[in-house]
Write a protein that holds these residues in place. Structure first.
Motif, PDB file in Angstrom:
ATOM      1  N   MET A  18      -4.612 -10.226 -14.278  1.00 41.99           N
ATOM      2  CA  MET A  18      -5.349  -9.665 -13.175  1.00 41.99           C
ATOM      3  C   MET A  18      -4.335  -8.980 -12.261  1.00 41.99           C
ATOM      4  SD  MET A  18      -7.819 -11.555 -10.411  1.00 41.99           S
ATOM      5  CE  MET A  18      -6.630 -12.728  -9.822  1.00 41.99           C
ATOM      6  N   ARG A  19      -4.642  -7.814 -11.840  1.00 44.94           N
ATOM      7  CA  ARG A  19      -3.783  -7.074 -10.925  1.00 44.94           C
ATOM      8  C   ARG A  19      -4.539  -6.937  -9.617  1.00 44.94           C
ATOM      9  NH1 ARG A  19       0.474  -3.732 -11.895  1.00 44.94           N
ATOM     10  NH2 ARG A  19       0.077  -3.908 -14.107  1.00 44.94           N
ATOM     11  N   ARG A  20      -3.906  -7.295  -8.529  1.00 50.71           N
ATOM     12  CA  ARG A  20      -4.569  -7.210  -7.229  1.00 50.71           C
ATOM     13  C   ARG A  20      -3.570  -6.839  -6.148  1.00 50.71           C
ATOM     14  NH1 ARG A  20      -3.594 -11.299  -3.806  1.00 50.71           N
ATOM     15  NH2 ARG A  20      -2.482 -13.081  -4.640  1.00 50.71           N
ATOM     16  N   ARG A  21      -4.087  -6.332  -5.069  1.00 49.27           N
ATOM     17  CA  ARG A  21      -3.270  -6.011  -3.905  1.00 49.27           C
ATOM     18  C   ARG A  21      -3.324  -7.211  -2.964  1.00 49.27           C
ATOM     19  NH1 ARG A  21      -0.983  -1.833  -2.677  1.00 49.27           N
ATOM     20  NH2 ARG A  21      -2.245  -0.505  -3.986  1.00 49.27           N
ATOM     21  N   PRO A  22      -2.173  -7.714  -2.501  1.00 48.08           N
ATOM     22  CA  PRO A  22      -2.181  -8.846  -1.582  1.00 48.08           C
ATOM     23  C   PRO A  22      -2.980  -8.532  -0.313  1.00 48.08           C
ATOM     24  CG  PRO A  22       0.038  -8.393  -2.366  1.00 48.08           C
ATOM     25  CD  PRO A  22      -0.831  -7.262  -2.825  1.00 48.08           C
ATOM     26  N   GLN A  23      -3.591  -9.562   0.263  1.00 51.94           N
ATOM     27  CA  GLN A  23      -4.350  -9.362   1.490  1.00 51.94           C
ATOM     28  C   GLN A  23      -3.439  -8.842   2.602  1.00 51.94           C
ATOM     29  OE1 GLN A  23      -6.160 -13.279   1.918  1.00 51.94           O
ATOM     30  NE2 GLN A  23      -8.136 -12.237   1.820  1.00 51.94           N
ATOM     31  N   ASN A  24      -4.003  -7.970   3.412  1.00 51.35           N
ATOM     32  CA  ASN A  24      -3.305  -7.389   4.558  1.00 51.35           C
ATOM     33  C   ASN A  24      -2.007  -6.679   4.172  1.00 51.35           C
ATOM     34  OD1 ASN A  24      -5.291  -8.470   6.289  1.00 51.35           O
ATOM     35  ND2 ASN A  24      -4.211 -10.427   6.328  1.00 51.35           N
ATOM     36  N   ALA A  25      -1.944  -6.187   2.959  1.00 48.96           N
ATOM     37  CA  ALA A  25      -0.732  -5.511   2.489  1.00 48.96           C
ATOM     38  C   ALA A  25      -0.714  -4.066   2.961  1.00 48.96           C
ATOM     39  CB  ALA A  25      -0.661  -5.560   0.975  1.00 48.96           C
ATOM     40  N   ARG A  26       0.472  -3.541   3.149  1.00 49.63           N
ATOM     41  CA  ARG A  26       0.636  -2.126   3.466  1.00 49.63           C
ATOM     42  C   ARG A  26       0.345  -1.317   2.203  1.00 49.63           C
ATOM     43  NH1 ARG A  26       4.740  -0.660   7.450  1.00 49.63           N
ATOM     44  NH2 ARG A  26       5.371   0.788   5.831  1.00 49.63           N
ATOM     45  N   PRO A  27      -0.053  -0.064   2.364  1.00 49.14           N
ATOM     46  CA  PRO A  27      -0.372   0.766   1.186  1.00 49.14           C
ATOM     47  C   PRO A  27       0.766   0.884   0.176  1.00 49.14           C
ATOM     48  CG  PRO A  27      -1.122   1.838   3.185  1.00 49.14           C
ATOM     49  CD  PRO A  27      -0.329   0.631   3.610  1.00 49.14           C
ATOM     50  N   ASP A  28       2.016   0.792   0.622  1.00 50.01           N
ATOM     51  CA  ASP A  28       3.139   0.945  -0.299  1.00 50.01           C
ATOM     52  C   ASP A  28       3.573  -0.383  -0.944  1.00 50.01           C
ATOM     53  OD1 ASP A  28       4.035  -0.041   2.123  1.00 50.01           O
ATOM     54  OD2 ASP A  28       5.932   1.056   2.060  1.00 50.01           O
ATOM     55  N   THR A  29       2.863  -1.478  -0.656  1.00 47.68           N
ATOM     56  CA  THR A  29       3.180  -2.774  -1.242  1.00 47.68           C
ATOM     57  C   THR A  29       2.742  -2.783  -2.707  1.00 47.68           C
ATOM     58  OG1 THR A  29       2.816  -3.863   0.883  1.00 47.68           O
ATOM     59  CG2 THR A  29       2.788  -5.267  -1.070  1.00 47.68           C
ATOM     60  N   PRO A  30       3.617  -3.214  -3.616  1.00 47.47           N
ATOM     61  CA  PRO A  30       3.212  -3.245  -5.028  1.00 47.47           C
ATOM     62  C   PRO A  30       2.138  -4.303  -5.277  1.00 47.47           C
ATOM     63  CG  PRO A  30       5.397  -4.189  -4.755  1.00 47.47           C
ATOM     64  CD  PRO A  30       4.987  -3.649  -3.411  1.00 47.47           C
TER      65      PRO A  30
END
Length: 120
Positions: free
Chosen positions: A1-13
């Protein structure tokens, strides 16, 4: 599963998490892949999408006063559509099974579902 961490900046992997699938889940996905292939027979592109529409529906209006674009069955679902479908289905299941012996309500939001998965 690939997800964006909560409250992450747009450039966060994105964070990659791998969970083994149960045998019944694998069997359900294999059946879905067969159904998905049939649904996508008339749709071009998007063959790598996991979730597709089961029924045709109207799309968004392209221009003011224009007819909505028709989307045939097999059209790839966007993340928001998957989330809305999940929420509506789980809410209905929770109501239908409320009071059944041993029933515990399912999480209504997909984020709650993700947090409920035990690490392997």
């Amino acid at each position: 599963m690939r997800r964006r961490p909560q409250n992450a900046r747009p450039d966060t992997p994105d964070v990659v998490q791998v969970y083994p699938l149960r045998r019944t889940t694998r069997a359900a996905l294999q059946r879905w892949f067969l159904v998905r292939r049939l649904l996508m027979a008339e749709v071009t592109g998007g063959a790598d999408w996991l979730w597709v529409s089961v029924r045709g529906n109207h799309g968004s209006v392209v221009a003011e006063g224009a007819e909505p674009e028709y989307r045939p069955a097999g059209t790839a679902l966007q993340p928001r559509g998957v989330a809305r479908s999940y929420t509506a289905t789980v809410a209905k299941v929770n109501v239908d099974l409320a009071g059944s012996e041993g029933w515990e309500p399912l999480p209504v939001r997909m984020e709650q579902l993700r947090r409920g998965v035990a690490a392997p």
